[in-house]
Motif scaffolding. Structure first.
Motif: not given
Length: 180
Positions: A57-63, A140-144, A148-154
């Motif tokens: 799944d996709w993620d925020l940039p970072g690491g 933002l409304d297309e990111a969910e 992953r659910p907890y990344v979406w909430r984050r």
């Protein structure tokens, strides 16, 4: 009569012994994985997401933060290594404690504010080190469904914290009831 006892604390009485005591404690204490991500937006409010090669799944940039590395500097390093851009990690938006899952122990995830990308920064984005399959500025409304659910909430909490100019402490992406 002479008193031979020495009531001074160990760090005064035996500095070498005190350092050995601290080193022993440090070796036995739990270690946590730490990650550092950046919330980056464009002028239309879209968020920058990345598609890592090593997960579904996709993620925020970072690491992941390396040993003895500051989380904000780790986020900046990861942005440069993976996307070829030099961007300052701004204000801390979120600290998220992620519970153990699968083969992983718990971890702490930091999300810093990366601000709004200028046009020249958008054109400088590139897949730099082979770790990412793609990146995308996503409404933002297309990111969910991408996260992953907890990344979406984050992500949602990071966006809210940026708007409110605050920092939020989360547990698996959820804001604790006592926080605002």
């Amino acid at each position: 009569m002479t008193d031979n006892s020495d009531d001074r604390p160990l760090y005064e009485r035996d500095p070498v012994g005190w350092r050995a005591y601290l080193a022993e404690g440090n070796a036995r204490q739990a270690r946590k994985r730490v990650g550092a991500d950046v919330l980056i937006r464009d002028e239309r409010g879209r968020v920058l997401l990345v598609n890592p090669r090593y997960k579904p799944d996709w993620d925020l940039p970072g690491g992941m933060v390396e040993a003895n590395e500051r989380p904000d500097l780790a986020a900046e390093r990861e942005l440069h290594e993976e996307l070829g851009i030099r961007l300052r990690a701004g204000r801390l938006l979120v600290v998220d404690w992620v519970a153990p899952h699968g083969p992983w122990d718990d971890s702490l995830m930091f999300v810093f504010d990366g601000g709004v990308l200028r046009e020249e920064e958008k054109t400088a984005l590139r897949l730099a080190d082979g770790e990412l399959l793609a990146y995308h500025l996503t409404p933002l409304d297309e990111a969910e469904p991408l996260l992953r659910p907890y990344v979406w909430r984050r992500l949602g909490n990071a966006v809210a914290a940026a708007a409110l100019e605050t920092c939020r402490y989360l547990v698996d992406g959820e804001l604790l009831p006592t926080d605002t």
